[in-house]
Design a protein around this motif. Structure first.
Motif, short mmCIF file in Angstrom:
data_model
loop_
_atom_site.label_atom_id
_atom_site.label_comp_id
_atom_site.label_asym_id
_atom_site.label_seq_id
_atom_site.Cartn_x
_atom_site.Cartn_y
_atom_site.Cartn_z
N LYS A 115 34.90 40.57 48.80
CA LYS A 115 33.52 40.35 48.35
C LYS A 115 32.97 39.05 48.93
CE LYS A 115 30.66 40.19 44.17
NZ LYS A 115 30.66 40.26 42.68
N GLU A 116 33.82 38.02 48.96
CA GLU A 116 33.41 36.73 49.52
C GLU A 116 33.09 36.84 51.01
OE1 GLU A 116 36.58 34.07 48.63
OE2 GLU A 116 36.10 33.94 46.48
N LYS A 117 33.75 37.79 51.68
CA LYS A 117 33.54 37.98 53.12
C LYS A 117 32.51 39.07 53.42
CE LYS A 117 38.05 36.32 54.68
NZ LYS A 117 38.29 35.52 53.49
N GLY A 118 31.90 39.62 52.36
CA GLY A 118 30.87 40.64 52.55
C GLY A 118 31.39 42.01 52.93
N ILE A 119 32.66 42.27 52.63
CA ILE A 119 33.24 43.58 52.94
C ILE A 119 33.07 44.48 51.72
CG2 ILE A 119 35.32 44.82 53.65
CD1 ILE A 119 36.38 42.13 54.74
N PRO A 120 32.49 45.66 51.89
CA PRO A 120 32.28 46.58 50.76
C PRO A 120 33.60 46.95 50.07
CG PRO A 120 31.05 47.31 52.69
CD PRO A 120 31.94 46.20 53.16
N GLU A 121 33.55 47.13 48.78
CA GLU A 121 34.74 47.43 48.00
C GLU A 121 35.44 48.69 48.49
OE1 GLU A 121 35.05 48.54 43.47
OE2 GLU A 121 34.80 46.36 43.65
N ALA A 122 34.67 49.71 48.82
CA ALA A 122 35.26 50.97 49.30
C ALA A 122 36.03 50.76 50.60
CB ALA A 122 34.17 52.03 49.51
N GLU A 123 35.52 49.88 51.46
CA GLU A 123 36.19 49.58 52.73
C GLU A 123 37.46 48.78 52.49
OE1 GLU A 123 36.90 49.19 56.92
OE2 GLU A 123 36.03 50.67 55.57
N ILE A 124 37.39 47.85 51.55
CA ILE A 124 38.59 47.08 51.17
C ILE A 124 39.68 48.03 50.68
CG2 ILE A 124 39.50 45.61 49.30
CD1 ILE A 124 38.42 43.92 51.47
N ASP A 125 39.33 48.95 49.79
CA ASP A 125 40.31 49.89 49.24
C ASP A 125 40.89 50.79 50.33
OD1 ASP A 125 39.78 48.79 46.79
OD2 ASP A 125 38.69 50.51 45.99
N ARG A 126 40.04 51.21 51.26
CA ARG A 126 40.51 52.10 52.34
C ARG A 126 41.60 51.42 53.18
NH1 ARG A 126 40.02 52.98 57.68
NH2 ARG A 126 38.69 51.14 58.02
N VAL A 127 41.34 50.18 53.58
CA VAL A 127 42.29 49.47 54.43
C VAL A 127 43.53 49.04 53.64
CG1 VAL A 127 42.62 47.47 55.94
CG2 VAL A 127 40.48 48.77 56.03
N LEU A 128 43.33 48.66 52.38
CA LEU A 128 44.47 48.31 51.53
C LEU A 128 45.43 49.49 51.43
CD1 LEU A 128 46.07 46.61 49.51
CD2 LEU A 128 44.49 47.36 47.72
N HIS A 129 44.90 50.68 51.28
CA HIS A 129 45.75 51.87 51.17
C HIS A 129 46.58 52.08 52.44
CE1 HIS A 129 43.22 53.87 47.76
NE2 HIS A 129 43.86 52.79 47.37
N LEU A 130 46.04 51.68 53.59
CA LEU A 130 46.79 51.78 54.84
C LEU A 130 47.93 50.76 54.88
CD1 LEU A 130 43.86 52.05 57.44
CD2 LEU A 130 45.26 53.91 56.55
N CYS A 131 47.74 49.65 54.16
CA CYS A 131 48.70 48.55 54.19
C CYS A 131 49.81 48.65 53.14
CB CYS A 131 47.98 47.22 54.01
SG CYS A 131 46.92 46.75 55.39
N ILE A 132 49.59 49.43 52.10
CA ILE A 132 50.55 49.49 51.00
C ILE A 132 51.92 49.91 51.53
CG2 ILE A 132 51.18 50.77 48.91
CD1 ILE A 132 48.23 50.84 48.18
N GLY A 133 52.94 49.13 51.16
CA GLY A 133 54.30 49.42 51.58
C GLY A 133 54.70 48.71 52.86
N MET A 166 59.37 60.18 44.58
CA MET A 166 58.08 59.50 44.60
C MET A 166 57.51 59.40 43.18
SD MET A 166 54.53 60.41 46.63
CE MET A 166 53.24 59.16 46.78
N VAL A 167 57.06 58.20 42.83
CA VAL A 167 56.34 57.98 41.58
C VAL A 167 54.97 57.43 41.99
CG1 VAL A 167 56.33 56.87 39.32
CG2 VAL A 167 58.50 57.41 40.42
N PRO A 168 53.97 58.28 42.17
CA PRO A 168 52.67 57.84 42.70
C PRO A 168 52.03 56.73 41.87
CG PRO A 168 52.82 60.24 42.68
CD PRO A 168 53.99 59.72 41.89
N ASP A 169 51.43 55.77 42.58
CA ASP A 169 50.73 54.68 41.91
C ASP A 169 49.25 54.75 42.31
OD1 ASP A 169 50.29 52.37 40.40
OD2 ASP A 169 50.71 51.05 42.08
N LEU A 170 48.84 53.96 43.31
CA LEU A 170 47.44 54.00 43.75
C LEU A 170 47.16 55.22 44.63
CD1 LEU A 170 46.73 50.26 44.70
CD2 LEU A 170 46.22 51.44 42.56
N LEU A 171 48.18 55.76 45.26
CA LEU A 171 48.00 56.85 46.20
C LEU A 171 48.54 58.17 45.64
CD1 LEU A 171 49.25 54.95 49.38
CD2 LEU A 171 46.89 55.23 48.61
#
Length: 220
Positions: free
Chosen positions: A28-46, A184-189
């Motif tokens: 948010k401080e960098k002006g990145i939309p929340e949906a975009e943050i979540d999308r890339v975070l999901h790519l990074c999980i693990g 697998m015990v699904p969490d965010l994904l």
């Protein structure tokens, strides 16, 4: 004898939720939309730190200050965790049950070893694990199987006879690539068709994992 290796974030601790909150704050401080943050975070999980930097540069451009972003979000996560580090449902119960079964128990997490040890110490869970491998102790990040291979070697167990408990796509791929009996015990994904093929079982929480292992052991 039960042989099992757990992931940590999103499996033992509800730190994926803390991570999402931290990323959203900094995004948010960098002006990145929340949906975009979540999308890339999901790519990074693990993934470990180096792999996450590669993903951020790929998704947000070579000029994106990936290292600074990860440092800032890591500090935010630590602040959040210090005030409240929630356990996932059934975590303490399954670990106590495994101790009563004289099980061989390990931890294989993409998080740095020093942070893993801090979290376990804060929560009083250190003594439940006979071996710990952190993301800074391997060359290849999940989905590569190296971290589970190292954990199995440290425990002295065969991967094919060892359960691997994961929540993320990369984690499931990693445990599967290493030859473990992946749960697998699904969490965010949510589970995908690929996950259903790679995991021998998908369970809603660690209470269900305990029930699955108990039934599996009774069949032997």
């Amino acid at each position: 004898m039960i042989q099992i290796i757990f992931d940590m974030d999103g499996v033992i601790f509800d730190t994926e939720a803390l991570c999402q909150k931290a990323w959203r704050i900094d995004g948010k401080e960098k002006g990145i939309p929340e949906a975009e943050i979540d999308r890339v975070l999901h790519l990074c999980i693990g993934s470990n730190q180096q792999h996450m930097m590669e993903i951020l540069k790929k998704e947000w451009g070579a000029e994106f200050p990936a290292q600074r972003f990860l440092v800032e979000t890591k500090e935010q996560i630590q602040t959040l965790a210090d005030s409240h580090l929630p356990l996932k449902r059934g975590a303490r119960e399954i670990l106590e049950w495994l101790r009563m079964q004289d099980a061989v128990v390990g931890l294989a997490s993409s998080t740095e070893r020093r942070i893993i040890e801090k979290y376990l110490r804060i929560s009083g869970l250190t003594d439940y694990f006979q071996a710990i491998v952190g993301g800074d102790q391997v060359i290849h990040s999940k989905p590569h199987g190296e971290i589970y291979q190292k954990a199995c070697a440290a425990l002295g167990v065969e991967p094919a006879q060892t359960y691997g408990v994961e929540d993320s796509y990369n984690g499931v791929r990693s445990a599967s690539n290493a030859g473990l009996r992946t749960i697998m015990v699904p969490d965010l994904l949510p589970p995908t068709e690929e996950m259903r093929k790679l995991a021998e079982s998908i369970e809603e929480d660690l209470f269900a994992v305990k029930a699955y292992i108990r039934l599996d052991q009774e069949k032997k």
